[in-house]
Design a protein around this motif. Structure first.
Motif, PDB file in Angstrom:
ATOM      1  N   ALA A 125     102.591  20.213 132.787  1.00 37.32           N
ATOM      2  CA  ALA A 125     102.943  20.719 131.460  1.00 37.32           C
ATOM      3  C   ALA A 125     104.081  21.738 131.516  1.00 37.32           C
ATOM      4  O   ALA A 125     103.952  22.876 131.063  1.00 37.32           O
ATOM      5  CB  ALA A 125     101.713  21.308 130.758  1.00 37.32           C
ATOM      6  N   HIS A 152     106.287  27.453 131.303  1.00 40.28           N
ATOM      7  CA  HIS A 152     104.989  26.847 130.988  1.00 40.28           C
ATOM      8  C   HIS A 152     104.345  27.690 129.896  1.00 40.28           C
ATOM      9  O   HIS A 152     104.517  28.909 129.869  1.00 40.28           O
ATOM     10  CB  HIS A 152     104.041  26.863 132.203  1.00 40.28           C
ATOM     11  CG  HIS A 152     104.568  26.127 133.402  1.00 40.28           C
ATOM     12  ND1 HIS A 152     104.306  24.796 133.655  1.00 40.28           N
ATOM     13  CD2 HIS A 152     105.360  26.544 134.417  1.00 40.28           C
ATOM     14  CE1 HIS A 152     104.903  24.430 134.780  1.00 40.28           C
ATOM     15  NE2 HIS A 152     105.564  25.480 135.263  1.00 40.28           N
ATOM     16  N   VAL A 181     107.205  19.373 126.080  1.00 41.38           N
ATOM     17  CA  VAL A 181     106.282  19.650 127.194  1.00 41.38           C
ATOM     18  C   VAL A 181     106.139  18.372 128.014  1.00 41.38           C
ATOM     19  O   VAL A 181     105.794  17.329 127.475  1.00 41.38           O
ATOM     20  CB  VAL A 181     104.912  20.112 126.670  1.00 41.38           C
ATOM     21  CG1 VAL A 181     103.982  20.440 127.834  1.00 41.38           C
ATOM     22  CG2 VAL A 181     105.066  21.330 125.765  1.00 41.38           C
ATOM     23  N   LYS A 202     111.556  22.332 122.037  1.00 42.52           N
ATOM     24  CA  LYS A 202     110.750  22.347 123.260  1.00 42.52           C
ATOM     25  C   LYS A 202     110.072  20.993 123.447  1.00 42.52           C
ATOM     26  O   LYS A 202     109.532  20.444 122.492  1.00 42.52           O
ATOM     27  CB  LYS A 202     109.689  23.447 123.154  1.00 42.52           C
ATOM     28  CG  LYS A 202     108.725  23.477 124.340  1.00 42.52           C
ATOM     29  CD  LYS A 202     107.852  24.714 124.337  1.00 42.52           C
ATOM     30  CE  LYS A 202     106.512  24.448 123.672  1.00 42.52           C
ATOM     31  NZ  LYS A 202     105.535  25.547 123.915  1.00 42.52           N
ATOM     32  N   ASN A 252     107.668  23.213 130.369  1.00 44.22           N
ATOM     33  CA  ASN A 252     108.460  23.235 129.143  1.00 44.22           C
ATOM     34  C   ASN A 252     109.903  22.886 129.462  1.00 44.22           C
ATOM     35  O   ASN A 252     110.564  23.595 130.220  1.00 44.22           O
ATOM     36  CB  ASN A 252     108.432  24.625 128.503  1.00 44.22           C
ATOM     37  CG  ASN A 252     107.051  25.010 128.014  1.00 44.22           C
ATOM     38  OD1 ASN A 252     106.254  24.137 127.647  1.00 44.22           O
ATOM     39  ND2 ASN A 252     106.758  26.303 128.004  1.00 44.22           N
ATOM     40  N   CYS A 253     110.379  21.802 128.866  1.00 43.73           N
ATOM     41  CA  CYS A 253     111.800  21.470 128.914  1.00 43.73           C
ATOM     42  C   CYS A 253     112.372  21.891 127.567  1.00 43.73           C
ATOM     43  O   CYS A 253     111.765  21.629 126.531  1.00 43.73           O
ATOM     44  CB  CYS A 253     111.966  19.967 129.118  1.00 43.73           C
ATOM     45  SG  CYS A 253     113.648  19.370 128.868  1.00 43.73           S
ATOM     46  N   TYR A 254     113.503  22.596 127.585  1.00 49.59           N
ATOM     47  CA  TYR A 254     114.112  23.029 126.332  1.00 49.59           C
ATOM     48  C   TYR A 254     115.451  22.332 126.131  1.00 49.59           C
ATOM     49  O   TYR A 254     116.243  22.202 127.067  1.00 49.59           O
ATOM     50  CB  TYR A 254     114.329  24.545 126.338  1.00 49.59           C
ATOM     51  CG  TYR A 254     113.045  25.332 126.416  1.00 49.59           C
ATOM     52  CD1 TYR A 254     112.248  25.505 125.284  1.00 49.59           C
ATOM     53  CD2 TYR A 254     112.621  25.894 127.617  1.00 49.59           C
ATOM     54  CE1 TYR A 254     111.066  26.227 125.350  1.00 49.59           C
ATOM     55  CE2 TYR A 254     111.434  26.612 127.696  1.00 49.59           C
ATOM     56  CZ  TYR A 254     110.661  26.783 126.556  1.00 49.59           C
ATOM     57  OH  TYR A 254     109.484  27.488 126.623  1.00 49.59           O
TER      58      TYR A 254
END
Ligand SMILES: [Zn+2]
Ligand SMILES: [Zn+2]
Length: 206
Positions: free
Chosen positions: A12, A188, A7, A5, A14-16
Motif C-alpha cells: 500500500a 504510506h 495507493v 494519490k 502512495n504514488c502521487y
C-alpha cells in the motif's frame, strides 16, 4: 496544482501524480506498482509527465518504474546516494518482492535542487535515515515525505543503510522547519500536516 494519490501494491505505497493546471505538465512520485492504474489516472488528468521522481529506491516505491518510464518517456530522478538501488542487487528482493529490471536514472538529485513542472515548483530535501539517499519534495504548501515522516509515525531504520539518528536529524532540520500548515503527503498512509506531527507525533515528542 493538480494532485492525485494512487495507493498501489501489496505494501500500500502512495504514488502521487502532481501537475500544473496551466501547462498540463506533470510528475509521478514513487510508481511503486500497478503501472496500468497509474497510467490511466495520468491519462484522465490529461498530463504530459516530465519527471518520475523517486523518494527512495525501495521496491515498494519503484516496482512500476520501468513500465511507467516506457509509457511516458519521462526523466527518472533519484538522489545520488540512492542511485545504486536502480542498478539491481545481488539479493534482489525486499519485503519478499523481487526487484525489477535495472533502469539507470536520467537525473541525479542533490539537496537544494529544484524540480519545475510548468508553474509548479518543488525543492529537493535530502533526508537520509530511512535510506541513504531518501528525499522529500517541498513546495506549493505541501511536502511529499516518502518513508521519512508518516501520519503519527516515522520511517523504519532497520533496513540496509538505515540510521535512526540521521532520520531524526533529517526530520528536525528539513521538515519541522516548514510552516505548521504545510500538508504532508507520506509514502504510506493518510496525509497530515507539519503542525499536527509537531504536536502529536509520538516519535518526535518522546
Ligand atoms: Zn522505504
Ligand atoms: Zn515504503
Amino acid at each position: 496544482m493538480i494532485l492525485k494519490k494512487v495507493v498501489v501494491g501489496p505494501l500500500a505505497a502512495n504514488c502521487y501524480i502532481v501537475g500544473s493546471e496551466s501547462s498540463k505538465e506533470g510528475m509521478i512520485i514513487d510508481p511503486g506498482a500497478e503501472a496500468e492504474v497509474i497510467l490511466s489516472q495520468v491519462k484522465d488528468l490529461g498530463l504530459a509527465i516530465k519527471f518520475i521522481v523517486l523518494t527512495h529506491g525501495h521496491i515498494d516505491h519503484i516496482g512500476a518504474l520501468k513500465e511507467v518510464k516506457e509509457a511516458t518517456g519521462a526523466e527518472v530522478a533519484i538522489h545520488t546516494d540512492e542511485a545504486k538501488s536502480l542498478q539491481g542487487q545481488s539479493s534482489s528482493t525486499l519485503f519478499g518482492l523481487a526487484y525489477p529490471t535495472p533502469l539507470p536514472p536520467d537525473r541525479l538529485l542533490q539537496d537544494g535542487d529544484s524540480l519545475d513542472i510548468g508553474d509548479v515548483h518543488f525543492l529537493v530535501l535530502h533526508t537520509p535515515g530511512h535510506s541513504p539517499g531518501g528525499i522529500c519534495l517541498s513546495g506549493e504548501g505541501v511536502v511529499f515525505s516518502g518513508d521519512t515522516l508518516f501520519n503519527c509515525g516515522i520511517g523504519r531504520t532497520d533496513l540496509p543503510g538505515g540510521n535512526s539518528s540521521q532520520l531524526m536529524n533529517s526530520i528536525h532540520t528539513k521538515l519541522m522547519v516548514l510552516p505548521d500548515n504545510t500538508a504532508v503527503y507520506p509514502g504510506h498512509g493518510p496525509e497530515t500536516t507539519i503542525g499536527a506531527e509537531r504536536s502529536g507525533n509520538p516519535f518526535l515528542n518522546g
